[in-house]
Write a protein that holds these residues in place. Sequence first.
Motif, PDB file in Angstrom:
ATOM      1  N   ILE A  61       8.771 -78.151 -44.520  1.00 21.35           N
ATOM      2  CA  ILE A  61       9.420 -77.382 -43.454  1.00 21.35           C
ATOM      3  C   ILE A  61       9.023 -75.906 -43.553  1.00 21.35           C
ATOM      4  CG2 ILE A  61      11.660 -76.574 -42.597  1.00 21.35           C
ATOM      5  CD1 ILE A  61      12.764 -79.362 -43.427  1.00 21.35           C
ATOM      6  N   VAL A  62       8.991 -75.370 -44.756  1.00 21.47           N
ATOM      7  CA  VAL A  62       8.599 -73.967 -44.955  1.00 21.47           C
ATOM      8  C   VAL A  62       7.162 -73.756 -44.475  1.00 21.47           C
ATOM      9  CG1 VAL A  62       8.058 -72.237 -46.715  1.00 21.47           C
ATOM     10  CG2 VAL A  62      10.226 -73.472 -46.807  1.00 21.47           C
ATOM     11  N   GLU A  63       6.282 -74.684 -44.800  1.00 24.89           N
ATOM     12  CA  GLU A  63       4.884 -74.565 -44.368  1.00 24.89           C
ATOM     13  C   GLU A  63       4.775 -74.616 -42.844  1.00 24.89           C
ATOM     14  OE1 GLU A  63       1.954 -73.950 -46.035  1.00 24.89           O
ATOM     15  OE2 GLU A  63       3.336 -73.435 -47.658  1.00 24.89           O
ATOM     16  N   GLN A  64       5.549 -75.491 -42.201  1.00 23.35           N
ATOM     17  CA  GLN A  64       5.538 -75.555 -40.742  1.00 23.35           C
ATOM     18  C   GLN A  64       6.039 -74.257 -40.145  1.00 23.35           C
ATOM     19  OE1 GLN A  64       8.041 -78.942 -39.997  1.00 23.35           O
ATOM     20  NE2 GLN A  64       6.419 -80.429 -40.370  1.00 23.35           N
ATOM     21  N   MET A  65       7.102 -73.714 -40.712  1.00 24.64           N
ATOM     22  CA  MET A  65       7.650 -72.457 -40.205  1.00 24.64           C
ATOM     23  C   MET A  65       6.672 -71.308 -40.419  1.00 24.64           C
ATOM     24  SD  MET A  65      11.606 -72.903 -41.353  1.00 24.64           S
ATOM     25  CE  MET A  65      12.173 -71.376 -40.649  1.00 24.64           C
ATOM     26  N   ARG A  66       5.984 -71.301 -41.557  1.00 23.06           N
ATOM     27  CA  ARG A  66       4.995 -70.251 -41.831  1.00 23.06           C
ATOM     28  C   ARG A  66       3.860 -70.320 -40.808  1.00 23.06           C
ATOM     29  NH1 ARG A  66       3.223 -70.486 -47.632  1.00 23.06           N
ATOM     30  NH2 ARG A  66       5.174 -69.394 -47.937  1.00 23.06           N
ATOM     31  N   PHE A  67       3.412 -71.532 -40.500  1.00 25.72           N
ATOM     32  CA  PHE A  67       2.347 -71.707 -39.514  1.00 25.72           C
ATOM     33  C   PHE A  67       2.801 -71.201 -38.143  1.00 25.72           C
ATOM     34  CE2 PHE A  67       0.307 -74.390 -36.253  1.00 25.72           C
ATOM     35  CZ  PHE A  67      -1.009 -74.026 -36.462  1.00 25.72           C
ATOM     36  N   LYS A  68       4.028 -71.553 -37.744  1.00 28.27           N
ATOM     37  CA  LYS A  68       4.548 -71.109 -36.448  1.00 28.27           C
ATOM     38  C   LYS A  68       4.708 -69.588 -36.424  1.00 28.27           C
ATOM     39  CE  LYS A  68       6.937 -75.372 -35.301  1.00 28.27           C
ATOM     40  NZ  LYS A  68       8.230 -76.026 -35.059  1.00 28.27           N
ATOM     41  N   LEU A  69       5.182 -69.023 -37.522  1.00 34.62           N
ATOM     42  CA  LEU A  69       5.337 -67.572 -37.592  1.00 34.62           C
ATOM     43  C   LEU A  69       3.986 -66.877 -37.469  1.00 34.62           C
ATOM     44  CD1 LEU A  69       7.069 -65.060 -38.018  1.00 34.62           C
ATOM     45  CD2 LEU A  69       6.788 -65.400 -40.486  1.00 34.62           C
ATOM     46  N   ASP A  70       2.982 -67.402 -38.146  1.00 34.35           N
ATOM     47  CA  ASP A  70       1.639 -66.808 -38.043  1.00 34.35           C
ATOM     48  C   ASP A  70       1.140 -66.843 -36.602  1.00 34.35           C
ATOM     49  OD1 ASP A  70       1.616 -66.290 -40.746  1.00 34.35           O
ATOM     50  OD2 ASP A  70       0.368 -68.021 -41.262  1.00 34.35           O
TER      51      ASP A  70
END
Length: 69
Positions: free
Chosen positions: A35-44
């Motif tokens: 979930i953190v990785e998905q959120m990081r990708f979306k934030l980028d």
Amino acid sequence: MTTDQDRLLKLEETVAHQSRVIEELSDQLAEQWKIVEQMRFKLDRLVERFVNLEEQALEAPAITKPPHY
């Protein structure tokens, strides 16, 4: 009075319980990491879009007079 066998059985039960809890926590941590990785990708992606919009806004010519003057 507890015998050595009772104490050993209790220790084995404790270890089995702790092993199960550690496995559950590991699974939860792995899921949260996804979930953190998905959120990081979306934030980028959002940061990139924001920067692009900012650059477009800066490139637009300033309007000094309304077009009907």
